[in-house]
Design a protein around this motif. Structure first.
Motif, PDB file in Angstrom:
ATOM      1  N   ILE A 213      -5.264 -11.895  -1.524  1.00 59.25           N
ATOM      2  CA  ILE A 213      -5.089 -10.724  -0.662  1.00 59.25           C
ATOM      3  C   ILE A 213      -3.585 -10.522  -0.466  1.00 59.25           C
ATOM      4  O   ILE A 213      -2.867 -11.485  -0.220  1.00 59.25           O
ATOM      5  N   PRO A 214      -3.090  -9.278  -0.618  1.00 59.42           N
ATOM      6  CA  PRO A 214      -1.654  -9.049  -0.478  1.00 59.42           C
ATOM      7  C   PRO A 214      -1.103  -9.569   0.853  1.00 59.42           C
ATOM      8  O   PRO A 214      -1.765  -9.441   1.887  1.00 59.42           O
TER       9      PRO A 214
ATOM     10  N   LYS B 275       1.062  -8.380   2.772  1.00 64.81           N
ATOM     11  CA  LYS B 275       1.244  -7.344   3.789  1.00 64.81           C
ATOM     12  C   LYS B 275      -0.054  -6.923   4.477  1.00 64.81           C
ATOM     13  O   LYS B 275      -0.035  -6.098   5.376  1.00 64.81           O
ATOM     14  N   PHE B 276      -1.199  -7.448   4.032  1.00 62.95           N
ATOM     15  CA  PHE B 276      -2.476  -6.973   4.569  1.00 62.95           C
ATOM     16  C   PHE B 276      -2.925  -7.705   5.821  1.00 62.95           C
ATOM     17  O   PHE B 276      -4.041  -7.492   6.296  1.00 62.95           O
ATOM     18  N   GLY B 277      -2.082  -8.591   6.337  1.00 61.08           N
ATOM     19  CA  GLY B 277      -2.403  -9.174   7.629  1.00 61.08           C
ATOM     20  C   GLY B 277      -3.339 -10.367   7.553  1.00 61.08           C
ATOM     21  O   GLY B 277      -3.187 -11.324   8.277  1.00 61.08           O
ATOM     22  N   SER B 278      -4.315 -10.333   6.654  1.00 60.62           N
ATOM     23  CA  SER B 278      -5.257 -11.443   6.570  1.00 60.62           C
ATOM     24  C   SER B 278      -5.118 -12.156   5.228  1.00 60.62           C
ATOM     25  O   SER B 278      -6.082 -12.628   4.659  1.00 60.62           O
ATOM     26  N   SER B 279      -3.894 -12.229   4.731  1.00 61.47           N
ATOM     27  CA  SER B 279      -3.652 -12.801   3.414  1.00 61.47           C
ATOM     28  C   SER B 279      -3.672 -14.322   3.418  1.00 61.47           C
ATOM     29  O   SER B 279      -3.279 -14.962   4.390  1.00 61.47           O
ATOM     30  N   ASP B 280      -4.101 -14.883   2.315  1.00 65.04           N
ATOM     31  CA  ASP B 280      -4.002 -16.319   2.082  1.00 65.04           C
ATOM     32  C   ASP B 280      -2.599 -16.700   1.572  1.00 65.04           C
ATOM     33  O   ASP B 280      -2.290 -17.891   1.436  1.00 65.04           O
TER      34      ASP B 280
ATOM     35  N   TYR C   8       0.836  -1.188   0.000  1.00 58.91           N
ATOM     36  CA  TYR C   8       0.000   0.000   0.000  1.00 58.91           C
ATOM     37  C   TYR C   8       0.881   1.252   0.000  1.00 58.91           C
ATOM     38  O   TYR C   8       1.708   1.438   0.881  1.00 58.91           O
TER      39      TYR C   8
END
Lengths: 167, 167, 167, 167
Positions: free
Chosen positions: A110-111, A113-118, A18
């Protein structure tokens, strides 16, 4: 000795970050080294970034480049991180080369770095599949592996599905 | 159809939580369902919690119970989440049963809820290995798989290592 | 110019980490610098670690040491990170010094490194209170500020409560 | 009794989420309730969403609406979550109303859902400032508070800075 694994990074959602100044998503560096550290991974892995692009922006020359790198590298076990939108297309092209290697493509919805990524889970999958599956080209998504000619990404759900039930 | 996979939960660091009132680690429920959701996993998985204990507290009857569940369940693909300290011991006991199934034990060095856990990655590994490896019992840790009779946990580093180099 | 703020670190749950080899919580270094970076904080802050202990293990000499540092430091705005169990006791001792400074004690119920900690929020509170409240000693927990002689930690819920309703 | 605080949500980076199907950022619901729970906040807070937009898309009527809500609500302590790009503009408009209330605007440079957001910290700041600062309108960013007529967002760094040094 642990299997030698080559990883080719091509971009995709997996490695997006981001940009807080412009409020947009962009590519900087791959997060793979930090992922392997977090996963406490002791495999013999060599990472090389080939490109850092959205898979919707990939042109045939990009895919050709990826294929050539799969052919030329010393390793027989290759993982490719790739955008999900055209992952199947690239996998099919590599499959045409009929390499005597195991090649697994994976990515993320999901990226990282977004915390909830696969992504962390998918990479865990891909690294295991590349060690354990026979020679061939595979896509590793949603905990499963697929042959390039029997899979599609469902554009409304984002899940990868077999074209026909393989049972 | 996707492979049917049975998961047996036995506890271990993987599922530990922080009790903020007493400042201690404890077990509540398994985090596996939320992990599969985060991983966008579409495998056909059935989870059953057999116990929720530290593997250092496991007695022979506990291991025997785990073995019996591996024998009796309908699935031929079994993943067991287990504390790392005595994971090898349990794996050896299950291997003695010479089941016509693929059984993969995995765990974590850092609790899943702690944000920087290896658990999500390890579970990704284990789920892929259980689908792709031939019948047998394996330990999946540090991105690799090991045979129960050729692995030990290095107590000073926390890494799993082969007893002898398998090259 | 932004207010100069002194932070004294004393340990507490806030700065605990997970020792994966022994499966226990322990203290290493304070996470404050990384928290300020994450919070994009541009305040003029000087951090000094006085001790790294559980507040249940604090003896009177420890509290006396904290008080002396509050008296001696150049700054008039002081934040102290502290274990929650005896935070009120230390705050009362500092209040006896009747300093011409604003001193705010804060802490956390869940370690900062655990991903779901209240610490980042509490520190945001404390840094704002220390800039905006009049001279005096305060405890900042649960989004609120309390006077040391009108607060207690509820041991069964972990929430800080006023002794009497201040309305 | 704890101070009654009103929160008005207007959108901004703070509440943006990642749409995995289209690979874009979007607004769904505010994350404030989950943030207060994580922060173990026991303040008496009432949240109302007025709009869910980028502050660059705000028109004068939107700002007017925010101002009217500040005037009409029962609470004397108001926090507004707002996009950072035009936060100063909205703050100036509210200041013109010369309300007998403390109003604090805050936001985030990185979406709360992205794991490394400054939002949790900023909200901690804003909630403390709104309780402790005298009547007036303020911007709480980067750990500091600013008067609307003495602050600007530095577009190249993303930090808020005083127009002139207030020392």
């Amino acid at each position: 000795m642990a299997t030698s694994i080559r990883i080719f990074v091509t971009g995709g959602t997996f490695d997006k970050e981001y940009d807080m100044i412009h409020g947009k998503l962009y590519f900087k560096d791959t997060h793979l080294p930090e992922i392997f550290k977090l996963g406490r991974c002791t495999l013999d892995i060599t990472v090389r970034t080939l490109m850092m692009i959205d898979s919707l922006d990939m042109i045939e020359e990009d895919r050709e480049l990826i294929r050539r790198h799969c052919m030329r590298c010393d390793e027989n076990h290759i993982v490719i991180t790739h955008g999900t939108d055209t992952m199947v297309q690239t996998a099919k092209l590599i499959a045409q080369a009929k390499l005597d290697k195991t090649v697994v493509l994976t990515g993320a919805m999901i990226p990282y770095k977004f915390g909830s990524s696969d992504g962390f889970f998918n990479l865990g999958n891909a690294l295991a599949f590349v060690q354990a599956l026979p020679k061939g080209v595979y896509i590793a998504m949603n905990g499963r592996y697929f042959r390039p000619d029997n899979v599609r990404k469902n554009k409304s759900t984002g899940f990868f599905e077999p074209l026909e039930d393989e049972s």
